[in-house]
Motif scaffolding. Sequence first.
Motif, short mmCIF file in Angstrom:
data_model
loop_
_atom_site.label_atom_id
_atom_site.label_comp_id
_atom_site.label_asym_id
_atom_site.label_seq_id
_atom_site.Cartn_x
_atom_site.Cartn_y
_atom_site.Cartn_z
N LYS A 132 0.81 -1.22 0.00
CA LYS A 132 0.00 0.00 0.00
C LYS A 132 0.85 1.28 0.00
O LYS A 132 0.35 2.36 -0.32
N GLU A 133 2.15 1.18 0.33
CA GLU A 133 3.04 2.33 0.34
C GLU A 133 4.18 2.19 -0.65
O GLU A 133 5.08 3.03 -0.69
N ILE A 134 4.16 1.13 -1.45
CA ILE A 134 5.32 0.81 -2.30
C ILE A 134 5.52 1.86 -3.39
O ILE A 134 6.66 2.14 -3.80
N GLY A 135 4.44 2.48 -3.87
CA GLY A 135 4.57 3.47 -4.93
C GLY A 135 5.39 4.67 -4.51
O GLY A 135 6.35 5.06 -5.18
N LEU A 136 5.03 5.27 -3.37
CA LEU A 136 5.75 6.44 -2.89
C LEU A 136 7.18 6.08 -2.50
O LEU A 136 8.12 6.82 -2.81
N GLY A 352 4.55 7.67 -7.98
CA GLY A 352 4.33 6.57 -7.04
C GLY A 352 3.21 6.87 -6.07
O GLY A 352 2.40 5.99 -5.74
N LEU A 353 3.15 8.12 -5.58
CA LEU A 353 2.10 8.50 -4.63
C LEU A 353 0.72 8.45 -5.29
O LEU A 353 -0.25 7.97 -4.69
N ILE A 354 0.64 8.93 -6.54
CA ILE A 354 -0.63 8.85 -7.27
C ILE A 354 -1.06 7.39 -7.41
O ILE A 354 -2.23 7.04 -7.24
N SER A 355 -0.08 6.53 -7.71
CA SER A 355 -0.37 5.11 -7.85
C SER A 355 -0.89 4.51 -6.55
O SER A 355 -1.77 3.65 -6.54
N ASP A 356 -0.34 4.99 -5.41
CA ASP A 356 -0.80 4.51 -4.11
C ASP A 356 -2.21 4.99 -3.78
O ASP A 356 -3.02 4.26 -3.20
N ALA A 404 6.83 10.65 -13.66
CA ALA A 404 5.76 10.04 -12.87
C ALA A 404 5.42 8.66 -13.42
O ALA A 404 5.12 7.73 -12.66
N GLY A 405 5.48 8.52 -14.75
CA GLY A 405 5.28 7.20 -15.35
C GLY A 405 6.34 6.21 -14.92
O GLY A 405 6.05 5.03 -14.69
N GLU A 406 7.58 6.68 -14.79
CA GLU A 406 8.64 5.80 -14.29
C GLU A 406 8.35 5.35 -12.87
O GLU A 406 8.52 4.17 -12.52
N GLY A 407 7.90 6.30 -12.05
CA GLY A 407 7.54 5.94 -10.68
C GLY A 407 6.39 4.96 -10.63
O GLY A 407 6.38 4.03 -9.81
N SER A 408 5.42 5.13 -11.52
CA SER A 408 4.28 4.22 -11.57
C SER A 408 4.71 2.83 -12.02
O SER A 408 4.23 1.81 -11.51
#
Length: 518
Positions: A132-136, A352-356, A404-408
Amino acid sequence: MLGEMWQFRGRYKILHITWFAFFLSFVVWFNFPPLATTVGADLNLTKEQISTIAICNVALTVPARIIIGMLLDKFGPRLTYSLLLMYAAIPCLMFASAQNFNQLVISRLLMGIVGAGFVIGIRMVAEWFPPKEIGLAEGIYGGWGNFGSAFSAFTMALIAGWFAFGAPGSALNWRAAIAGTGIFAALYGVFYLFNAKDTPPGKAYRRPASARGIEVTTTKDFWLLMLMNIPLSAILGLVAWRLMKLGLYGTGTMYIIWLALLGLYLFQAYNCWVVNKDLMTGKKRYPAEDRYNFSQVAILELTYIVNFGSELAVVSMLPAFFEGTFSLSAAAAGMIASSYAFMNLAARPGGGLISDKLGSRKVTMGVLTGCMGIGYLLFSQVDSTWSLPLAVILVMCCSFFVQAGEGSTFSIVPLVKKRITGQVAGNVGAYGNVGAVLYLNIFSLLPGWLGGGADPTPAIEAASTARFFQIMGVAALIVAALCFVVLKEPKGSFAEAHHDEEKTVVPNTSPILETESI
């Protein structure tokens, strides 16, 4: 998590010392470009030779990321990262002591291995943070670490000037600056070895039964794996062709390299067969709960081509674009273009945060990739009639969606299959370099294609740049559509623990390597 992130203990300590390890690996990997003209003047290098060195810098990163991913899954991130950082001193010292072009090429080829450090922290962070926190968490690791390239661009010339006590021009002590980054990385590798841990207390480190190749769980996925491995060798063949065109060796040598790369692909295929032999011969069948779809790895590889691959390509050409389009000085154009890399500090964690928070990692990936494609298509329309501030704003917006796509992408990678996270991260990361090499070669060849082989005019150069952004934009939109069709929401995307993680608590001693029986 945001409120606790500044604590330097527990999992947050691991996050901070790991992103800094990645940061240092990128400082080392990109320590040549800021000093390229100084090195060229000192050793009487031609522009073609400097370009060759730049290509060599990324060539071995493709196989290195795959190999590092295998070693990571087998030996753990703590030892793997520590040894890689210590190794970084070797090519740095070789480069710093080089006296001719051939020595520079060899040391820079070896330096490309350091660029594989990124994949190590992906698994380290995944071990310490829940889904649940892996994206950020992965976004902070990737974004802040990736800033090392921008940091290197801004500081290497300054550091070289310090070592030269302010002497101008080629008298800048570039040798001491290059060597210094490698020595510092090696010392940090020792620090990391004694301060990092593979897993939190009471948690076993899980590894595949064999790390020789990626483990798949269906026969159909095995053949998809064979297909997706082809570009990893083919792109090195393209690099070999490019080096031949630059005169580093003749066509005979290039054919030998191509044969060697074919052998490399067959060797990789053989290792994958060994790992999956029981599956392919029908001796083994995975239960439904232990299966994963390799198509998920394949689509993530494609997303990383269009986001990280395009980022590396754009960073390489953007200063010259601003300098030529808006008649800026080289220094001003470089500073404006650096805004693209600076966005990493916020954009990759933001992705990553958006993904979370959005509730669907699949939708996040598709939307960000689509917006990136639209951004590139809009940027293809930028010319001298645009206002400079508007062009800069568009660059920064486009950069946000790219990073942001890389983070996602890497908010999903650790959720595909826990025990092979290192290998998945290695393959996905390698595809980013595949994209960079492919895009850079397209960019260099477009003026000749559009100009019919003649020396390109300014109009042809401008048309080539516009076409380059259009190609990247269309590629991103195609991959975005594939994300909505092919990509699936990972199991337990927002759970407290990874879905295939053992719940057994082990004694709190040294990190344990566990071989899973499947």
